[in-house]
Design a protein around this motif. Structure first.
Motif, short mmCIF file in Angstrom:
data_model
loop_
_atom_site.label_atom_id
_atom_site.label_comp_id
_atom_site.label_asym_id
_atom_site.label_seq_id
_atom_site.Cartn_x
_atom_site.Cartn_y
_atom_site.Cartn_z
N PHE A 308 -55.49 38.12 16.55
CA PHE A 308 -56.14 37.96 15.57
C PHE A 308 -56.36 38.95 14.65
N CYS A 309 -56.39 40.45 15.27
CA CYS A 309 -56.59 41.62 14.62
C CYS A 309 -55.15 41.97 14.05
N ASN A 310 -53.85 41.62 14.74
CA ASN A 310 -52.80 42.05 14.11
C ASN A 310 -52.53 41.20 12.92
N THR A 311 -52.72 39.80 13.03
CA THR A 311 -52.47 39.14 11.91
C THR A 311 -53.41 39.48 10.62
N LEU A 312 -54.59 39.86 10.77
CA LEU A 312 -55.70 40.12 9.79
C LEU A 312 -55.19 41.62 9.13
N LEU A 313 -54.52 42.30 9.84
CA LEU A 313 -53.88 43.44 9.26
C LEU A 313 -52.74 43.26 8.58
N GLU A 314 -51.93 42.35 9.04
CA GLU A 314 -50.52 42.12 8.28
C GLU A 314 -50.64 41.15 7.07
N ASP A 315 -51.46 40.24 7.16
CA ASP A 315 -51.93 39.27 6.33
C ASP A 315 -52.73 39.62 5.11
N ALA A 316 -54.04 40.02 5.74
CA ALA A 316 -54.95 40.45 4.61
C ALA A 316 -55.22 42.06 4.35
N LYS A 317 -54.58 42.73 5.09
CA LYS A 317 -54.63 44.12 4.82
C LYS A 317 -56.10 44.68 5.13
N VAL A 318 -56.58 44.24 6.31
CA VAL A 318 -57.65 44.66 6.73
C VAL A 318 -57.50 45.28 8.22
N ALA A 319 -57.94 46.35 8.63
CA ALA A 319 -57.81 46.87 9.84
C ALA A 319 -59.00 46.70 10.58
N ALA A 320 -59.07 46.18 11.78
CA ALA A 320 -60.45 45.89 12.75
C ALA A 320 -59.67 46.01 13.98
N THR A 321 -60.71 46.34 14.77
CA THR A 321 -60.37 46.74 16.33
C THR A 321 -60.65 45.21 17.29
#
Length: 359
Positions: A308-321
């Motif tokens: 989920f976090c990897n996809t959020l980072l790649e698609d939405a450019k938001v980094a979370a843990t």
């Protein structure tokens, strides 16, 4: 030893453009201007040499004054050790333990520190939304040391004075060592809290300058040890620390600027209120009482927090843990509100749009 996943997330996020970094537990605010002036003066004065292993006496006296000011608790400066961040403080504290019990979710490095020292580590589950230990439940576990974190990373849970006294009483009555991680003290949005030393003079208390004081890169913290551990803790510090960074110690002498620190706390409280209100309808969140994290239940979207976090980072450019960094929590993510409100507003919009696409 398991990886500290958030550092892997940070590394990947820094390789991308236009990312809003809400993964790392690092304040974006600056310390008091007095800190920079003290640091510059220490360079000018060629303060490049070791201090004593326990740290500058002046700094230990300042920390002692801080406990009197903040909590009305008297602390002997001789029982304070200045450490390299809080990490080395935990390595010293764990030396005095055999079996360490701590609530989960919790800071992942605790377990790794215990693993490094071949200590047994017990995770005690806590539940949404409070994520608090109940002393009545502790007798089912076999341990000699109880470690708590208040406010907690990643949940923001805070033990009230009454809660803390119950835990302190339990440890004293059952002859358990208490280690209290108080790194996020100051970043508390309630007056109902205090240090464990208020109720248990035999506790080991750990704190530092990375969060409330906004000095993460200076790598400086402290621990307060009871009289019976004072000499042995100093001997360990002599060996694993030599001494904490000297320039950082001189800078920290000016960190206790309470007028400035109040603005830091107020800013993080505004961010907490803003981002919690923006995201609370998207997934369940226990409203944090301290620190600067939202612990978000993503169950209706995913059961794989890392993916989920990897996809959020790649698609939405938001980094979370991802929640798995904090234990067996694949249905959770941690979001740090360590950016200004304009960036948090953009991040919330990106998260909202991202979730619409995966429903």
């Amino acid at each position: 030893m398991k990886p500290f996943i958030v550092m892997d997330v940070l590394k990947k996020a820094r390789e991308l453009e236009n990312v809003i970094h809400l993964e790392i537990g690092e304040p974006d605010l600056l310390p008091s201007p007095k800190v920079k002036s003290a640091l510059e003066m220490s360079v000018k004065n060629n303060s490049f040499f070791y201090t004593e292993a326990k740290g500058l006496k002046k700094l230990r006296e300042k920390i002692s004054e801080h406990y009197k000011t903040m909590y009305d608790v008297k602390v002997n400066p001789e029982n304070i050790i200045v450490t390299t961040g809080t990490s080395t403080a935990f390595l010293i504290a764990f030396y005095f333990s055999k079996i360490i019990a701590t609530p989960t979710p919790g800071y992942p490095c605790y377990e790794n520190f215990a693993e490094l020292e071949n200590k047994k580590f017990i995770k005690i589950p806590t539940c949404f939304p409070e994520y608090k230990l109940n002393p009545k439940d502790l007798n089912r576990y076999n341990f000699d040391t109880l470690m708590i974190s208040s406010p907690n990373n990643p949940t923001g849970t805070l033990y009230s004075k009454e809660d803390l006294k119950s835990i302190c009483d339990y440890c004293q009555n059952e002859n358990k060592l208490l280690i209290s991680d108080e790194l996020y003290h100051g970043l508390v949005y309630s007056d109902d809290y205090t240090t464990a030393l208020k109720y248990n003079e035999n506790a080991i208390v750990i704190n530092g300058f990375s969060k409330y004081f906004c000095m993460p890169g200076l790598r400086i913290g402290w621990m307060i040890v009871p009289e019976k551990f004072k000499r042995n803790a100093e001997i360990i510090a002599q060996n694993i620390l030599i001494s904490a960074p000297t320039l950082s110690q001189y800078a920290a002498l000016e960190a206790f600027d309470y007028q400035h620190l109040n603005t830091v706390k107020d800013e993080f409280q505004k961010r907490r209120d803003f981002l919690y209100n923006e995201l609370k309808d998207l997934f369940p969140i226990a409203k944090p009482e301290g620190a600067f994290y939202l612990w978000c239940d993503i169950s209706k979207y995913s059961d794989n927090s890392l993916k989920f976090c990897n996809t959020l980072l790649e698609d939405a450019k938001v980094a979370a843990t991802p929640g798995i960094d904090f234990g067996d929590f694949n249905n959770f993510i941690r979001i740090a509100y360590t950016k200004n409100i304009n960036e948090l507003e953009t991040a919330a919009e990106r998260i909202r749009n991202f979730l619409k696409n995966i429903k």
